[in-house]
Design a protein around this motif. Structure first.
Motif, PDB file in Angstrom:
ATOM      1  N   LEU A  92      -7.722  27.138  13.957  1.00 45.50           N
ATOM      2  CA  LEU A  92      -7.997  26.276  12.531  1.00 45.50           C
ATOM      3  C   LEU A  92      -6.922  27.465  11.327  1.00 45.50           C
ATOM      4  CD1 LEU A  92     -10.379  23.702  10.733  1.00 45.50           C
ATOM      5  CD2 LEU A  92      -8.123  23.735  10.789  1.00 45.50           C
ATOM      6  N   ILE A  93      -6.520  27.361  11.170  1.00 48.69           N
ATOM      7  CA  ILE A  93      -5.623  28.790   9.892  1.00 48.69           C
ATOM      8  C   ILE A  93      -4.850  28.803   8.543  1.00 48.69           C
ATOM      9  CG2 ILE A  93      -3.322  30.287  10.234  1.00 48.69           C
ATOM     10  CD1 ILE A  93      -4.418  29.366  13.731  1.00 48.69           C
ATOM     11  N   HIS A  94      -5.486  29.467   7.796  1.00 45.44           N
ATOM     12  CA  HIS A  94      -5.383  29.120   6.131  1.00 45.44           C
ATOM     13  C   HIS A  94      -4.624  30.859   6.058  1.00 45.44           C
ATOM     14  CE1 HIS A  94      -6.396  28.882   1.698  1.00 45.44           C
ATOM     15  NE2 HIS A  94      -4.791  28.906   2.004  1.00 45.44           N
ATOM     16  N   ASP A  95      -3.208  30.511   4.845  1.00 46.75           N
ATOM     17  CA  ASP A  95      -1.973  31.932   4.984  1.00 46.75           C
ATOM     18  C   ASP A  95      -2.177  31.209   3.946  1.00 46.75           C
ATOM     19  OD1 ASP A  95      -0.921  33.748   4.803  1.00 46.75           O
ATOM     20  OD2 ASP A  95       0.355  33.186   7.128  1.00 46.75           O
ATOM     21  N   GLY A  96      -2.501  31.149   2.617  1.00 46.68           N
ATOM     22  CA  GLY A  96      -1.516  31.205   1.435  1.00 46.68           C
ATOM     23  C   GLY A  96      -1.865  29.442   1.312  1.00 46.68           C
ATOM     24  N   TRP A 147      -2.920  25.078   9.054  1.00 43.79           N
ATOM     25  CA  TRP A 147      -2.377  25.015  10.131  1.00 43.79           C
ATOM     26  C   TRP A 147      -3.605  24.479  11.372  1.00 43.79           C
ATOM     27  CZ3 TRP A 147       3.094  25.044  11.296  1.00 43.79           C
ATOM     28  CH2 TRP A 147       3.459  25.479  10.601  1.00 43.79           C
ATOM     29  N   ALA A 148      -3.972  23.310  12.008  1.00 42.41           N
ATOM     30  CA  ALA A 148      -4.609  23.164  12.705  1.00 42.41           C
ATOM     31  C   ALA A 148      -3.744  23.337  14.468  1.00 42.41           C
ATOM     32  CB  ALA A 148      -5.166  21.818  12.923  1.00 42.41           C
ATOM     33  N   TYR A 149      -3.998  23.662  15.073  1.00 40.26           N
ATOM     34  CA  TYR A 149      -3.897  23.794  16.699  1.00 40.26           C
ATOM     35  C   TYR A 149      -4.795  23.420  17.918  1.00 40.26           C
ATOM     36  CZ  TYR A 149      -1.388  25.631  21.147  1.00 40.26           C
ATOM     37  OH  TYR A 149      -1.048  25.150  22.161  1.00 40.26           O
ATOM     38  N   ASP A 150      -4.576  22.691  18.426  1.00 37.57           N
ATOM     39  CA  ASP A 150      -5.470  21.738  19.900  1.00 37.57           C
ATOM     40  C   ASP A 150      -4.545  22.524  21.189  1.00 37.57           C
ATOM     41  OD1 ASP A 150      -7.236  20.767  21.301  1.00 37.57           O
ATOM     42  OD2 ASP A 150      -5.970  19.377  21.620  1.00 37.57           O
ATOM     43  N   SER A 151      -4.803  23.526  21.628  1.00 35.07           N
ATOM     44  CA  SER A 151      -3.799  24.051  23.224  1.00 35.07           C
ATOM     45  C   SER A 151      -4.239  23.370  24.198  1.00 35.07           C
ATOM     46  CB  SER A 151      -4.972  25.524  23.754  1.00 35.07           C
ATOM     47  OG  SER A 151      -5.907  25.549  23.947  1.00 35.07           O
ATOM     48  N   ARG A 152      -5.622  22.108  24.189  1.00 37.66           N
ATOM     49  CA  ARG A 152      -5.464  21.633  24.994  1.00 37.66           C
ATOM     50  C   ARG A 152      -4.860  20.427  25.541  1.00 37.66           C
ATOM     51  NH1 ARG A 152     -10.010  20.477  27.841  1.00 37.66           N
ATOM     52  NH2 ARG A 152     -10.603  21.550  25.937  1.00 37.66           N
ATOM     53  N   SER A 153      -3.896  19.872  24.203  1.00 40.12           N
ATOM     54  CA  SER A 153      -3.237  18.837  24.042  1.00 40.12           C
ATOM     55  C   SER A 153      -1.269  19.343  23.660  1.00 40.12           C
ATOM     56  CB  SER A 153      -3.607  18.009  22.803  1.00 40.12           C
ATOM     57  OG  SER A 153      -3.212  18.348  21.956  1.00 40.12           O
ATOM     58  N   ASN A 154      -1.622  21.011  23.226  1.00 40.35           N
ATOM     59  CA  ASN A 154      -0.406  21.333  22.754  1.00 40.35           C
ATOM     60  C   ASN A 154      -0.359  20.521  21.076  1.00 40.35           C
ATOM     61  OD1 ASN A 154       1.219  23.854  22.583  1.00 40.35           O
ATOM     62  ND2 ASN A 154       3.014  22.186  24.034  1.00 40.35           N
ATOM     63  N   THR A 155      -1.428  20.329  20.603  1.00 41.56           N
ATOM     64  CA  THR A 155      -0.285  19.488  19.351  1.00 41.56           C
ATOM     65  C   THR A 155      -1.088  20.329  17.621  1.00 41.56           C
ATOM     66  OG1 THR A 155      -2.432  18.270  19.440  1.00 41.56           O
ATOM     67  CG2 THR A 155      -1.133  17.179  20.326  1.00 41.56           C
TER      68      THR A 155
END
Length: 404
Positions: A138-142, A146-154
């Motif tokens: 989970l990335i909060h930048d300004g 963004w939320a990114y799951d590498s397992r499903s590449n979503t």
């Protein structure tokens, strides 16, 4: 259900509002001798030190272990997560993963997990859940989350202020206290005359000298034995949080830094580039898909909610629950408005879970079932009343009897 999946609700700022020490019933105590050898401090002074801490920047790794005493919980969580992924349409991937925070962060309530955290004030935070070779971030930048799951590449993307705009301008709610400081704040805010707060010596956490603040109920009947918060001696930042149950065994929650650095993280730490081939879903699109695209698996969360009862959350009693008692032995009482569901009538994915937790009980109130964890217990009477609290099953039965 959909509103709880907003990614911005799960981003945890490091700077948390201070605690008013004057509202906390403190037991004066001096730090015991130990390693490291730190200056003596009273509980009052240590709480004030926590309240005055203003850590805006940090990076590090921390481990969280949770043991609620739920024998069938891991399987249930897996089934619900799969259901969420199946109902999420384009927000989920072929491997059964999903970028939906509610599915990913639900993992933290069971087992042991390692997380990496970075923060640079209220505008930039990053939390990464590591799971073997896979990871969820989970990335909060300004303005962006963004939320990114590498397992499903979503990828799930939304604007950080979307929740505030939809909520009358207020800041988005934080669904989970995910750092030791926030866990500590939640406990200290709730403390009062029913609580003993002392200094229980010193410790070394993630290479930092720390004091141990021990919080214990004064009342009998609570399932909470003690809460220990390791507080950084230099900054006042909580480094570790441990919650122990009166039932003994492993701590219910043991969350603490294994590495920590209070310096300013590099700006690149919060950069996010959509990985090649990843499917990107906007937050509003995901909510729509979850609302309209549920298959049979997607019904699992609704079925679970129905099987366990409404518990008064937006249910028949719009004014909230009745509260019996105070402090650590407070019991919330809800009227579900309908007879309690029978275990044999529950969906198959939750039958084993209910059977493993439920004990039949009876008293002046009639009969019902107590569902147990190491901390929170709930009594569901056959006539639809629900009694919930961090108290023993007998305390719930006594409360139900006294209501008759």
């Amino acid at each position: 259900m959909a509103a709880q999946r907003k990614a911005s609700r799960y981003v945890v700022p490091v700077a948390v509002a201070g605690i008013a020490a004057a509202t906390i019933g403190l037991v004066p105590a001096l730090a015991a001798s130990g390693d490291p050898d730190l200056p003596e401090i009273t509980a009052q002074q240590l709480v004030e030190k926590i309240a005055a801490s203003d850590t805006q920047t940090l990076s590090g790794t921390f481990k969280i272990s949770t043991d609620l005493g739920l024998p069938a919980f891991d399987g249930l969580l897996g089934g619900l997560a799969d259901g969420m992924a199946s109902g999420a349409g384009e927000g989920s991937g072929p491997a059964g993963g999903t970028a939906d925070p509610s599915a990913q962060l639900a993992k933290l309530v069971s087992g042991t997990h390692t997380l990496k955290i970075a923060a640079d004030g209220p505008e930039r935070q990053k939390l990464t859940l590591l799971d073997g070779k896979e990871q969820y971030s989970l990335i909060h930048d300004g303005d962006d989350v963004w939320a990114y799951d590498s397992r499903s590449n979503t990828v799930l993307h939304e604007k950080a202020d979307a929740g505030a705009e939809k909520d009358g301008g207020r800041a988005p709610e934080k669904e989970l206290p995910a750092s030791p400081k926030e866990l500590a704040d939640e406990v200290l805010k709730a403390a009062g005359d029913t609580t003993s707060i002392t200094v229980g010596g010193t410790a070394n956490v993630a290479g930092r000298d720390a004091y141990r603040l021990v919080v214990e109920p004064k009342q009998q009947g609570s399932t909470v034995d003690s809460i220990t918060i390791a507080v950084d001696a230099a900054t006042g930042t909580p480094l570790k949080f441990t919650l122990d149950s009166t039932s003994g065994g492993k701590p219910v929650v043991d969350a603490g830094f294994t590495k920590v650095d209070f310096g300013k993280p590099a700006a690149s730490e919060f950069d996010f580039t959509v990985p090649k081939g990843a499917k990107v879903t906007e937050g509003d699109q995901l909510e729509k898909e979850l609302g309209e695209g549920r298959g049979d698996h997607g019904k699992a969360p609704e079925d679970l909610e129905k099987a366990l009862g409404d518990f008064g959350l937006g249910g028949a009693d719009a004014n909230g629950p009745e509260v019996i008692g105070e402090g650590w032995t407070a019991i919330a009482v809800f009227d579900s408005g309908a007879p309690a569901p029978k275990t044999e009538e529950a969906p198959k994915e939750v039958q084993g879970f209910l059977d493993s937790l439920g004990d039949k009980v009876s008293g002046k109130f009639g009969s019902g079932t107590v569902f147990k964890t190491k901390i929170v217990n709930a009594l569901m009477t056959d006539d639809g009343k629900v009694y919930v609290g961090a108290v023993t099953p007998q305390a719930l039965v006594d409360a139900a009897d006294a209501a008759k």
